[in-house]
Design a protein around this motif. Sequence first.
Motif, mmCIF file in Angstrom:
data_model
loop_
_atom_site.group_PDB
_atom_site.id
_atom_site.type_symbol
_atom_site.label_atom_id
_atom_site.label_comp_id
_atom_site.label_asym_id
_atom_site.label_seq_id
_atom_site.Cartn_x
_atom_site.Cartn_y
_atom_site.Cartn_z
ATOM 1 N N SER A 119 -116.485 81.024 -6.603
ATOM 2 C CA SER A 119 -116.150 79.607 -6.775
ATOM 3 C C SER A 119 -114.756 79.259 -6.283
ATOM 4 O O SER A 119 -114.329 78.111 -6.424
ATOM 5 C CB SER A 119 -116.275 79.212 -8.257
ATOM 6 O OG SER A 119 -117.617 79.150 -8.654
ATOM 7 N N GLY A 120 -114.033 80.217 -5.731
ATOM 8 C CA GLY A 120 -112.699 79.934 -5.221
ATOM 9 C C GLY A 120 -111.593 80.116 -6.231
ATOM 10 O O GLY A 120 -110.462 79.664 -6.016
ATOM 11 N N THR A 121 -111.878 80.812 -7.350
ATOM 12 C CA THR A 121 -110.828 81.000 -8.353
ATOM 13 C C THR A 121 -109.694 81.890 -7.856
ATOM 14 O O THR A 121 -108.565 81.770 -8.328
ATOM 15 C CB THR A 121 -111.417 81.598 -9.648
ATOM 16 O OG1 THR A 121 -112.173 82.773 -9.334
ATOM 17 C CG2 THR A 121 -112.311 80.588 -10.356
ATOM 18 N N SER A 122 -109.991 82.769 -6.892
ATOM 19 C CA SER A 122 -108.919 83.617 -6.344
ATOM 20 C C SER A 122 -107.892 82.762 -5.612
ATOM 21 O O SER A 122 -106.679 82.948 -5.772
ATOM 22 C CB SER A 122 -109.499 84.676 -5.406
ATOM 23 O OG SER A 122 -110.331 85.576 -6.095
ATOM 24 N N SER A 123 -108.352 81.826 -4.796
ATOM 25 C CA SER A 123 -107.417 80.976 -4.055
ATOM 26 C C SER A 123 -106.649 80.057 -4.998
ATOM 27 O O SER A 123 -105.456 79.788 -4.790
ATOM 28 C CB SER A 123 -108.161 80.157 -2.992
ATOM 29 O OG SER A 123 -109.182 79.362 -3.565
ATOM 30 N N VAL A 124 -107.312 79.568 -6.036
ATOM 31 C CA VAL A 124 -106.629 78.734 -7.023
ATOM 32 C C VAL A 124 -105.555 79.533 -7.748
ATOM 33 O O VAL A 124 -104.414 79.059 -7.927
ATOM 34 C CB VAL A 124 -107.650 78.169 -8.044
ATOM 35 C CG1 VAL A 124 -106.935 77.584 -9.260
ATOM 36 C CG2 VAL A 124 -108.528 77.108 -7.383
ATOM 37 N N THR A 125 -105.875 80.754 -8.149
ATOM 38 C CA THR A 125 -104.901 81.584 -8.866
ATOM 39 C C THR A 125 -103.751 81.980 -7.955
ATOM 40 O O THR A 125 -102.595 82.064 -8.399
ATOM 41 C CB THR A 125 -105.586 82.834 -9.444
ATOM 42 O OG1 THR A 125 -106.743 82.447 -10.188
ATOM 43 C CG2 THR A 125 -104.639 83.588 -10.372
ATOM 44 N N GLN A 126 -104.037 82.209 -6.683
ATOM 45 C CA GLN A 126 -102.973 82.500 -5.721
ATOM 46 C C GLN A 126 -101.989 81.330 -5.654
ATOM 47 O O GLN A 126 -100.761 81.533 -5.657
ATOM 48 C CB GLN A 126 -103.571 82.760 -4.343
ATOM 49 C CG GLN A 126 -102.531 83.089 -3.276
ATOM 50 C CD GLN A 126 -103.174 83.306 -1.907
ATOM 51 O OE1 GLN A 126 -104.345 83.002 -1.699
ATOM 52 N NE2 GLN A 126 -102.401 83.823 -0.969
ATOM 53 N N HIS A 127 -102.513 80.121 -5.611
ATOM 54 C CA HIS A 127 -101.655 78.927 -5.588
ATOM 55 C C HIS A 127 -100.806 78.831 -6.854
ATOM 56 O O HIS A 127 -99.595 78.549 -6.792
ATOM 57 C CB HIS A 127 -102.540 77.684 -5.441
ATOM 58 C CG HIS A 127 -101.866 76.395 -5.778
ATOM 59 N ND1 HIS A 127 -100.821 75.874 -5.037
ATOM 60 C CD2 HIS A 127 -102.081 75.514 -6.800
ATOM 61 C CE1 HIS A 127 -100.423 74.728 -5.575
ATOM 62 N NE2 HIS A 127 -101.170 74.504 -6.638
ATOM 63 N N LEU A 128 -101.412 79.079 -8.005
ATOM 64 C CA LEU A 128 -100.667 79.007 -9.263
ATOM 65 C C LEU A 128 -99.622 80.111 -9.353
ATOM 66 O O LEU A 128 -98.525 79.910 -9.878
ATOM 67 C CB LEU A 128 -101.635 79.098 -10.442
ATOM 68 C CG LEU A 128 -102.618 77.924 -10.593
ATOM 69 C CD1 LEU A 128 -103.601 78.199 -11.721
ATOM 70 C CD2 LEU A 128 -101.879 76.611 -10.834
ATOM 71 N N ALA A 129 -99.963 81.299 -8.821
ATOM 72 C CA ALA A 129 -98.992 82.403 -8.828
ATOM 73 C C ALA A 129 -97.777 82.060 -7.975
ATOM 74 O O ALA A 129 -96.635 82.375 -8.339
ATOM 75 C CB ALA A 129 -99.658 83.684 -8.327
ATOM 76 N N GLN A 130 -98.022 81.403 -6.844
ATOM 77 C CA GLN A 130 -96.905 80.978 -5.994
ATOM 78 C C GLN A 130 -96.080 79.881 -6.664
ATOM 79 O O GLN A 130 -94.940 79.637 -6.281
ATOM 80 C CB GLN A 130 -97.442 80.471 -4.654
ATOM 81 C CG GLN A 130 -98.043 81.549 -3.761
ATOM 82 C CD GLN A 130 -97.001 82.532 -3.246
ATOM 83 O OE1 GLN A 130 -95.868 82.154 -2.986
ATOM 84 N NE2 GLN A 130 -97.384 83.792 -3.101
ATOM 85 N N SER A 131 -96.668 79.252 -7.676
ATOM 86 C CA SER A 131 -95.975 78.175 -8.386
ATOM 87 C C SER A 131 -95.314 78.658 -9.670
ATOM 88 O O SER A 131 -94.792 77.846 -10.442
ATOM 89 C CB SER A 131 -96.969 77.055 -8.716
ATOM 90 O OG SER A 131 -97.577 76.555 -7.536
ATOM 91 N N LEU A 135 -96.819 81.083 -12.030
ATOM 92 C CA LEU A 135 -97.692 81.687 -13.033
ATOM 93 C C LEU A 135 -97.762 83.198 -12.811
ATOM 94 O O LEU A 135 -97.991 83.649 -11.683
ATOM 95 C CB LEU A 135 -99.095 81.098 -12.945
ATOM 96 C CG LEU A 135 -100.093 81.601 -13.986
ATOM 97 C CD1 LEU A 135 -99.920 80.832 -15.290
ATOM 98 C CD2 LEU A 135 -101.532 81.460 -13.487
ATOM 99 N N ASN A 136 -97.583 83.971 -13.877
ATOM 100 C CA ASN A 136 -97.736 85.418 -13.791
ATOM 101 C C ASN A 136 -99.208 85.753 -14.046
ATOM 102 O O ASN A 136 -99.685 85.605 -15.168
ATOM 103 C CB ASN A 136 -96.848 86.102 -14.824
ATOM 104 C CG ASN A 136 -96.880 87.613 -14.729
ATOM 105 O OD1 ASN A 136 -97.902 88.203 -14.383
ATOM 106 N ND2 ASN A 136 -95.774 88.264 -15.037
ATOM 107 N N PRO A 137 -99.970 86.230 -13.019
ATOM 108 C CA PRO A 137 -101.407 86.465 -13.187
ATOM 109 C C PRO A 137 -101.740 87.826 -13.788
ATOM 110 O O PRO A 137 -102.916 88.117 -14.020
ATOM 111 C CB PRO A 137 -101.940 86.372 -11.754
ATOM 112 C CG PRO A 137 -100.807 86.871 -10.917
ATOM 113 C CD PRO A 137 -99.534 86.428 -11.628
#
Length: 333
Positions: A11-23, A25-27
């Motif tokens: 569903s694209g959660t990897s790309s979403v989490t990548q964006h949040l990590a760059q912002s 968020l510690n994943p």
Amino acid sequence: MGLAIGGFHRSGTSSVTQHLAQSGLNPGTNLIGANEYNRYGHFEDWPPVTFHDEVLAAAGLDWASVTYNDIPLVERDREFIRGYCAEREANAPVWGFKDPRVCQFLGHWMDVVPSLKALIVYRSPAECSWSLYRRSVREVVQGTDRNQTSARFLTEPDHALALWVTHNEKLLEVARRFPERTIVVGHASFAAGRNLASEVRDRLGLDLEPADVADTFDAKAVTRAVAPLPVMNWELASAAGDIWDEFESLDTAGKGNFGHAAAQFSDDPTGLILTNALLTLQIGETRKLVDREFNHNKEKAAIKVARKLKRWPFSLFFSRSDKYRSLIDEILK
């Protein structure tokens, strides 16, 4: 401030989490690495993934099992959730985790940890299903299908769509129960430039510094144009359409690029349309396998590939398809 990122597989959660990590968020500290299906990484922390696999196994299930029932937790499971969140909270001011398996358990996580917030990502059922079919075909062709999981997608009618429905029904339940702690987003709007880090900061209170989506998201890594998904059980297609409509009603961006999800499906009462589509995918992946093997040792590759093509599932198509017999003839020549 913790954030659970839930979304069905592919569903694209990897790309979403990548964006949040760059912002900011510690994943997680022990992330699953990249592979051919997620070239930039999965952004999944191993402890929750392992935990979810263990709970599924205890119930006689795995990540690809279709179940409409709630999967219960025992006290030991709730202790893991509390301990994991407390440890992450102690080591990072803004943290989160992502795992598609959490779709089955997100309600439990939200109950056990009242401060936990959730970002629910939904994507077209046709896109998710075709992505799973392509990956399954590749694993079967390459001989990397662990525990015959991928074979299930190729042999059980509507398996990918049934998984999409069951996982997303449970995510909808979470969105209904915890509206103040949850954001629902369509991946299509994120791919079009929607800055989710800004929404997570403004609506859920996580202290993020939103990065530009264009700097964190590679649109070429996500397949968009897909054919309608052939469906044998039209009740599943109707259920998917209802889920899709409710997701869009909860999504502040409103309707996405797909309209009603029923338009993404085609009626396939005999299953032959999907069978033919999977055959075409298998022929393409087999050609890639042949090309790769022949680059190493042509004579040994011919023997290896010919033997593989005589076994299931190739033997099934060999007996039914002129295209496949022609391919085998090419290889043996």
